[in-house]
Write an enzyme that holds these catalytic residues in place. Structure first.
Site, PDB file in Angstrom:
ATOM      1  N   HIS A   1       0.854  -1.186   0.000  1.00 37.11           N
ATOM      2  CA  HIS A   1       0.000   0.000   0.000  1.00 37.11           C
ATOM      3  C   HIS A   1       0.890   1.236   0.000  1.00 37.11           C
ATOM      4  O   HIS A   1       1.918   1.264   0.668  1.00 37.11           O
ATOM      5  CB  HIS A   1      -0.903  -0.002   1.246  1.00 37.11           C
ATOM      6  CG  HIS A   1      -2.053   0.954   1.160  1.00 37.11           C
ATOM      7  ND1 HIS A   1      -1.920   2.297   1.420  1.00 37.11           N
ATOM      8  CD2 HIS A   1      -3.358   0.763   0.832  1.00 37.11           C
ATOM      9  CE1 HIS A   1      -3.096   2.889   1.265  1.00 37.11           C
ATOM     10  NE2 HIS A   1      -3.984   1.985   0.913  1.00 37.11           N
TER      11      HIS A   1
ATOM     12  N   ASP B   1      -7.878  -3.966  -0.744  1.00 38.91           N
ATOM     13  CA  ASP B   1      -8.407  -4.125  -2.099  1.00 38.91           C
ATOM     14  C   ASP B   1      -8.399  -5.591  -2.517  1.00 38.91           C
ATOM     15  O   ASP B   1      -9.304  -6.055  -3.213  1.00 38.91           O
ATOM     16  CB  ASP B   1      -7.577  -3.307  -3.095  1.00 38.91           C
ATOM     17  CG  ASP B   1      -7.631  -1.822  -2.805  1.00 38.91           C
ATOM     18  OD1 ASP B   1      -8.742  -1.316  -2.600  1.00 38.91           O
ATOM     19  OD2 ASP B   1      -6.574  -1.177  -2.769  1.00 38.91           O
TER      20      ASP B   1
END
Length: 428
Positions: A307, A364
């Protein structure tokens, strides 16, 4: 704090105050830089080192893997609160008591009918239209049916606008989904909870009664909580900068939806499933693709791992991994795509290459798996993300307007041609 930062330019020193947040974040206040230095500005592409506002909504520490809404840890909220409580918390500043929550839900349900002309707009879209384009258009269209601007100095007007969009947006999401699937556009059920109603509006078939699966309800509830806000990300800062021109709430939200659509932002969970589809089409060898991901010369990019903000494990991923495992086990979905996802997950969690670089599965990755298992098509994933992010956008818009923040107007460093004479067309 009384400390100052000193910037020296051409031998001349300029002092600027330091601002310290409640979590000890320190910023140099340079709002007088241009006037104090006769036109000098800073340049920070992507605003990676620039604070655009002071905000009391969300605290994020990427190095330590911390995410808090209004001071409450995301772990505790996901375990103990439901989505509507978190919506209230983000927008109004604290968790509701039972009376406040009941009234809030009742007021939202009272606003859950949209103008029938909106249905005509939905019908006008072809089935091939991307759901994010549809939902952005429908949200913007709400402005036409609610033309009066919100009086931000009136608590009553602000509240009405907030419950109105919270009531109507799930209907627009469900209609976008049903249009895509050739199903009749339905309204919701006032007798069920907010998240339950979303599921029923989306999946209700005309010839049978909808049966709620508590594991599915719980998974969606948690996903919406985890996506509800994430500090000054691309879509949130877009909502704030659009709203700073004093454009209305619905129009500001529409800009956020458009920003969220991009594959580097909300579209990331869609990109995960598209990657998994590509791996499946190539034989489904997860080990092959993990090797490709480690090869610096290979253009393959492993989506859903690591991330740009969290330099450790995404705290949201830790929470939603459990829900993903539960929903896969309960639904008993036999899907080669999900099998590939689980194989990639296990290899990434145990391979020193990924562990050492902290390239863990992120939110995600898991959200895509859950939506796939629930029967939500890939191009609807980002719409579901928008559904979760809606209260964060509202809270950020409200805070920006109540703080009377100035209109957003970044500077630039011009690198084009200097003054040159105009040439007649026959001399060019």
């Amino acid at each position: 704090m009384s400390e100052k930062a000193t910037i020296e330019i051409d031998g001349k020193k300029h002092e600027f105050p330091l601002i310290k947040g409640t979590e000890n974040e320190v910023a140099i206040d340079i709002k007088t830089l241009r006037s104090a230095t006769n036109g000098i500005v800073t340049i920070d592409p992507g605003f990676k080192n620039t604070g655009s506002c002071e905000s009391a909504i969300t605290f994020l520490d990427g190095e330590k893997g911390i995410l808090r809404y209004r001071g409450y840890s995301i772990e505790e909220l996901a375990e103990k609160a439901d989505f509507l409580e978190v919506v209230f918390l983000l927008i109004f500043g604290d968790l509701p008591n039972s009376e406040e929550l009941e009234k809030f839900h009742s007021d939202i349900k009272a606003q859950s009918v949209v103008d029938e002309d909106i249905r005509k707009i939905v019908d006008a879209f072809p089935k091939s239209a991307h759901p994010m384009g549809v939902i952005a258009s429908l949200t913007s269209a709400l402005t036409a049916f609610n033309p009066s601007s919100v009086n931000v100095n009136s608590d009553e007007d602000m509240y009405k606008a907030i419950v109105k969009i919270l009531g109507k947006f799930p209907v627009l999401v469900a209609w976008t989904f049903r249009k895509k699937n050739g199903l009749r556009l339905e309204y919701g059920d006032k007798s069920v909870g907010y998240v339950e109603n979303i599921l029923k509006m989306m999946f209700q078939l005309p010839n049978e009664e909808y049966q709620f699966n508590p594991i599915v309800v719980n998974a969606l509830d948690k996903l919406l909580i985890l996506h509800a806000d994430h500090e000054q990300n691309c879509s949130t800062s877009t909502v704030r900068i659009a709203g700073s021109s004093h454009v209305g709430l619905f129009a500001s939200l529409s800009t956020g939806i458009s920003a969220l659509w991009g594959p580097l932002h909300g579209g990331a969970n869609q990109a995960v499933l598209e990657m998994l589809e590509a791996i499946k089409e190539d034989g489904g060898d997860s080990k092959k693709y993990m090797a490709k991901a480690k090869d610096k010369e290979d253009p393959f990019r492993l989506m859903g791992f690591g991330h740009r903000v969290y330099k450790n494990f995404d705290p949201r991923a830790k929470i939603i991994k459990k829900a993903a495992d539960e929903i896969l086990n309960d639904l008993g979905v036999e899907d080669p795509i999900l099998n590939i996802a689980k194989a990639l997950e296990q290899e990434a969690l145990n391979d020193p290459y990924f562990v050492d670089r902290k390239l863990y599965p992120n939110v995600d990755f898991y959200s895509g798996i859950i939506y796939r298992a629930m029967g939500i098509p890939t191009d609807m994933f980002t719409v579901m993300f928008a559904l979760g992010r809606l209260p964060g956008w509202i809270a950020q818009w409200k805070e920006m307007r109540l703080n009377n923040e100035p209109i957003g107007r970044p500077r630039q460093i011009y690198v084009g041609e200097t003054l040159r004479p105009f040439k007649a067309i026959n001399k060019r």
